[in-house]
Write a protein that holds these residues in place. Structure first.
Motif, PDB file in Angstrom:
ATOM      1  N   ASN A  20       0.813  -1.219   0.000  1.00 41.36           N
ATOM      2  CA  ASN A  20       0.000   0.000   0.000  1.00 41.36           C
ATOM      3  C   ASN A  20       0.840   1.260   0.000  1.00 41.36           C
ATOM      4  O   ASN A  20       0.381   2.308  -0.479  1.00 41.36           O
ATOM      5  N   ILE A  21       2.065   1.194   0.530  1.00 42.72           N
ATOM      6  CA  ILE A  21       2.881   2.397   0.586  1.00 42.72           C
ATOM      7  C   ILE A  21       3.319   2.847  -0.794  1.00 42.72           C
ATOM      8  O   ILE A  21       3.620   4.018  -1.020  1.00 42.72           O
ATOM      9  N   ARG A  22       3.332   1.917  -1.765  1.00 41.29           N
ATOM     10  CA  ARG A  22       3.694   2.284  -3.130  1.00 41.29           C
ATOM     11  C   ARG A  22       2.561   2.982  -3.870  1.00 41.29           C
ATOM     12  O   ARG A  22       2.771   3.525  -4.946  1.00 41.29           O
ATOM     13  N   VAL A  23       1.379   2.958  -3.288  1.00 45.30           N
ATOM     14  CA  VAL A  23       0.243   3.632  -3.905  1.00 45.30           C
ATOM     15  C   VAL A  23       0.227   5.108  -3.526  1.00 45.30           C
ATOM     16  O   VAL A  23      -0.386   5.925  -4.219  1.00 45.30           O
ATOM     17  N   LEU A  24       0.914   5.473  -2.427  1.00 48.34           N
ATOM     18  CA  LEU A  24       0.922   6.861  -1.990  1.00 48.34           C
ATOM     19  C   LEU A  24       1.601   7.758  -3.021  1.00 48.34           C
ATOM     20  O   LEU A  24       2.608   7.374  -3.620  1.00 48.34           O
ATOM     21  N   PRO A  25       1.090   8.952  -3.221  1.00 51.75           N
ATOM     22  CA  PRO A  25       1.772   9.909  -4.106  1.00 51.75           C
ATOM     23  C   PRO A  25       3.127  10.302  -3.505  1.00 51.75           C
ATOM     24  O   PRO A  25       3.319  10.256  -2.286  1.00 51.75           O
ATOM     25  N   PRO A  26       4.066  10.685  -4.327  1.00 58.12           N
ATOM     26  CA  PRO A  26       5.390  11.062  -3.798  1.00 58.12           C
ATOM     27  C   PRO A  26       5.336  12.210  -2.807  1.00 58.12           C
ATOM     28  O   PRO A  26       6.144  12.260  -1.875  1.00 58.12           O
ATOM     29  N   GLU A  27       4.391  13.137  -2.972  1.00 61.24           N
ATOM     30  CA  GLU A  27       4.302  14.265  -2.049  1.00 61.24           C
ATOM     31  C   GLU A  27       3.943  13.804  -0.640  1.00 61.24           C
ATOM     32  O   GLU A  27       4.541  14.256   0.354  1.00 61.24           O
ATOM     33  N   LEU A  28       2.970  12.889  -0.520  1.00 59.66           N
ATOM     34  CA  LEU A  28       2.578  12.383   0.794  1.00 59.66           C
ATOM     35  C   LEU A  28       3.686  11.528   1.410  1.00 59.66           C
ATOM     36  O   LEU A  28       3.916  11.575   2.626  1.00 59.66           O
ATOM     37  N   LEU A  29       4.370  10.749   0.587  1.00 60.97           N
ATOM     38  CA  LEU A  29       5.457   9.923   1.102  1.00 60.97           C
ATOM     39  C   LEU A  29       6.599  10.792   1.619  1.00 60.97           C
ATOM     40  O   LEU A  29       7.174  10.519   2.687  1.00 60.97           O
ATOM     41  N   ALA A  30       6.929  11.857   0.895  1.00 63.39           N
ATOM     42  CA  ALA A  30       7.985  12.764   1.345  1.00 63.39           C
ATOM     43  C   ALA A  30       7.585  13.475   2.630  1.00 63.39           C
ATOM     44  O   ALA A  30       8.416  13.663   3.526  1.00 63.39           O
ATOM     45  N   TYR A  31       6.315  13.855   2.753  1.00 63.90           N
ATOM     46  CA  TYR A  31       5.852  14.518   3.977  1.00 63.90           C
ATOM     47  C   TYR A  31       5.910  13.562   5.169  1.00 63.90           C
ATOM     48  O   TYR A  31       6.226  13.973   6.288  1.00 63.90           O
ATOM     49  N   THR A  32       5.642  12.285   4.937  1.00 62.88           N
ATOM     50  CA  THR A  32       5.765  11.286   6.003  1.00 62.88           C
ATOM     51  C   THR A  32       7.208  11.162   6.467  1.00 62.88           C
ATOM     52  O   THR A  32       7.489  11.065   7.669  1.00 62.88           O
ATOM     53  N   PHE A  33       8.135  11.191   5.534  1.00 61.20           N
ATOM     54  CA  PHE A  33       9.550  11.139   5.891  1.00 61.20           C
ATOM     55  C   PHE A  33       9.950  12.366   6.708  1.00 61.20           C
ATOM     56  O   PHE A  33      10.730  12.260   7.669  1.00 61.20           O
ATOM     57  N   ILE A  34       9.430  13.530   6.345  1.00 60.37           N
ATOM     58  CA  ILE A  34       9.783  14.764   7.057  1.00 60.37           C
ATOM     59  C   ILE A  34       9.298  14.707   8.495  1.00 60.37           C
ATOM     60  O   ILE A  34      10.009  15.112   9.435  1.00 60.37           O
ATOM     61  N   LEU A  35       8.085  14.201   8.712  1.00 60.48           N
ATOM     62  CA  LEU A  35       7.565  14.087  10.080  1.00 60.48           C
ATOM     63  C   LEU A  35       8.398  13.115  10.911  1.00 60.48           C
ATOM     64  O   LEU A  35       8.660  13.352  12.093  1.00 60.48           O
ATOM     65  N   GLY A  36       8.812  12.024  10.310  1.00 64.07           N
ATOM     66  CA  GLY A  36       9.638  11.067  11.044  1.00 64.07           C
ATOM     67  C   GLY A  36      11.026  11.590  11.341  1.00 64.07           C
ATOM     68  O   GLY A  36      11.619  11.249  12.366  1.00 64.07           O
ATOM     69  N   ALA A  37      11.570  12.441  10.455  1.00 60.10           N
ATOM     70  CA  ALA A  37      12.907  12.989  10.669  1.00 60.10           C
ATOM     71  C   ALA A  37      12.952  13.964  11.833  1.00 60.10           C
ATOM     72  O   ALA A  37      14.037  14.222  12.381  1.00 60.10           O
ATOM     73  N   GLU A  38      11.810  14.512  12.241  1.00 54.16           N
ATOM     74  CA  GLU A  38      11.793  15.404  13.402  1.00 54.16           C
ATOM     75  C   GLU A  38      12.041  14.654  14.705  1.00 54.16           C
ATOM     76  O   GLU A  38      12.478  15.254  15.685  1.00 54.16           O
ATOM     77  N   GLU A  39      11.767  13.352  14.726  1.00 51.26           N
ATOM     78  CA  GLU A  39      11.994  12.540  15.918  1.00 51.26           C
ATOM     79  C   GLU A  39      13.280  11.737  15.836  1.00 51.26           C
ATOM     80  O   GLU A  39      13.959  11.538  16.843  1.00 51.26           O
ATOM     81  N   ASP A  40      13.611  11.262  14.660  1.00 49.25           N
ATOM     82  CA  ASP A  40      14.800  10.436  14.471  1.00 49.25           C
ATOM     83  C   ASP A  40      15.715  11.113  13.454  1.00 49.25           C
ATOM     84  O   ASP A  40      15.385  11.171  12.265  1.00 49.25           O
ATOM     85  N   PRO A  41      16.858  11.639  13.869  1.00 45.16           N
ATOM     86  CA  PRO A  41      17.723  12.342  12.911  1.00 45.16           C
ATOM     87  C   PRO A  41      18.345  11.426  11.869  1.00 45.16           C
ATOM     88  O   PRO A  41      18.816  11.905  10.834  1.00 45.16           O
ATOM     89  N   MET A  42      18.350  10.110  12.100  1.00 38.20           N
ATOM     90  CA  MET A  42      18.937   9.180  11.147  1.00 38.20           C
ATOM     91  C   MET A  42      17.923   8.654  10.145  1.00 38.20           C
ATOM     92  O   MET A  42      18.275   7.858   9.275  1.00 38.20           O
ATOM     93  N   LEU A  43      16.670   9.065  10.251  1.00 43.67           N
ATOM     94  CA  LEU A  43      15.643   8.566   9.335  1.00 43.67           C
ATOM     95  C   LEU A  43      15.933   8.908   7.874  1.00 43.67           C
ATOM     96  O   LEU A  43      15.739   8.055   7.003  1.00 43.67           O
ATOM     97  N   PRO A  44      16.392  10.118   7.536  1.00 42.12           N
ATOM     98  CA  PRO A  44      16.688  10.384   6.121  1.00 42.12           C
ATOM     99  C   PRO A  44      17.710   9.433   5.527  1.00 42.12           C
ATOM    100  O   PRO A  44      17.569   9.012   4.372  1.00 42.12           O
ATOM    101  N   ILE A  45      18.726   9.076   6.302  1.00 43.26           N
ATOM    102  CA  ILE A  45      19.726   8.137   5.795  1.00 43.26           C
ATOM    103  C   ILE A  45      19.133   6.742   5.668  1.00 43.26           C
ATOM    104  O   ILE A  45      19.426   6.006   4.723  1.00 43.26           O
ATOM    105  N   THR A  46      18.256   6.377   6.597  1.00 35.08           N
ATOM    106  CA  THR A  46      17.650   5.041   6.568  1.00 35.08           C
ATOM    107  C   THR A  46      16.758   4.871   5.344  1.00 35.08           C
ATOM    108  O   THR A  46      16.870   3.872   4.622  1.00 35.08           O
ATOM    109  N   VAL A  47      15.879   5.823   5.087  1.00 30.07           N
ATOM    110  CA  VAL A  47      14.955   5.689   3.957  1.00 30.07           C
ATOM    111  C   VAL A  47      15.675   5.802   2.628  1.00 30.07           C
ATOM    112  O   VAL A  47      15.229   5.242   1.625  1.00 30.07           O
TER     113      VAL A  47
END
Length: 311
Positions: A77-104
């Motif tokens: 289901n995550i592949r159905v998300l538009p790129p804009e929503l997926l990028a916004y999800t990554f941004i929200l997670g990066a506020e809590e985990d600074p290593m999330l951008p490198i992980t994704v």
């Protein structure tokens, strides 16, 4: 020895029709046997003993083997998300985990391209060891504003991220960390410094570049300021950002003495203030009342006096 067969008795070699038919039959049988599929050597039942109405059953060879399950291709289901929503999800997670951008960015090529083309995903600079990582993150943030964070270890709350400082900070470490982001003061969106251990001149090492006078020390994009160091014993009064931070709306001040300039703090809407304790009595009260008079836009105020008394 000369041959006794004279020339007149020699005869030409001729093949009879029966002999040709025999040769043709032999060759056709050899070709047929080569083209015939080979039977499994484990099958001991010969075709002569098996009847015509008894087909080969593979289940009899392996009675415990289950029949193969047909593969059905499904899309997550995550592949159905538009790129804009997926990028916004990554941004929200990066506020809590600074290593999330490198992980994704190491999941797949699609996510890596999306992460590298989202500058706001790399804006949070959590200062610590590994200088090359933070310099690369600043480069990937491009022209996006930056969120600068510097925390020292708290013995009561052990860190879960290895990129945070693993030991108590001193003046030289704090100054070296801030030296990475000090050239980008004009791009700071927030500054969060929380020092839990005691060491002399920590504020000098952290804010020396911020106290310079000139355009390069101004913070036109700064919206949030958090300065916490309850064990501070430096009575110096710090004048930050050359008195220019027009977008500053939230401030948490604890354990530091600041020059409360109207051009710097006049637009605050939230203030969490703890008195530094270097003044007491009437002087401390005047200082608190003075900062409240300058900030007539404050909607939420939390004040925790440390040592204000009338004696």
């Amino acid at each position: 020895m000369p041959s006794t067969l004279k020339r007149r008795h020699r005869q030409d070699l001729t093949l009879r029709k029966s002999f040709l038919e025999t040769i043709r039959t032999k060759f056709s049988s050899v070709v047929t046997n080569q083209r015939r599929p080979r039977t499994n050597s484990t099958d001991h039942t010969s075709e002569s003993t098996r009847g015509a109405d008894q087909p080969i059953r593979r289940a009899e060879k392996h009675p415990h083997r289950r029949p193969p399950i047909p593969y059905v291709y499904t899309t997550h289901n995550i592949r159905v998300l538009p790129p804009e929503l997926l990028a916004y999800t990554f941004i929200l997670g990066a506020e809590e985990d600074p290593m999330l951008p490198i992980t994704v960015s190491h999941v797949c090529s699609l996510w890596r391209e999306l992460a590298l083309h989202t500058p706001s995903l790399w804006r949070r600079i959590w200062l610590g060891s590994h200088y090359h990582i933070w310099r690369e993150r600043i480069y990937r943030a491009r022209s996006c504003s930056l969120d600068v964070v510097l925390w020292s270890p708290d013995p009561a709350q052990p860190f879960t991220w290895t990129l945070r400082p693993s030991s108590t900070l001193n003046f030289f470490q704090v100054q070296s960390y801030m030296h990475i982001v000090s050239p980008y003061i004009r791009r700071w969106r927030s500054l969060d410094i929380r020092l839990m251990n005691y060491s002399p001149y920590l504020w000098n090492g952290a804010l020396s570049e911020c106290c310079a006078w000139g355009v390069q020390a101004q913070a036109p994009l700064l919206e949030e300021l958090i300065l916490v160091h309850r064990q501070n014993d430096d009575t110096k009064e710090f004048c930050l950002f050359s008195g220019h931070a027009p977008r500053l709306r939230r401030a948490v001040i604890d354990g530091i003495r600041l020059s409360w300039l109207p051009s710097l703090f006049q637009n605050l809407t939230f203030l969490d203030y703890t008195h530094h304790g270097f003044t007491s009595g009437y002087q401390a009260i005047q200082e608190v009342v003075g900062l409240l008079q300058e900030d007539d836009h404050i909607e939420a105020l939390q004040s925790f006096p440390k040592s204000i008394s009338l004696s």
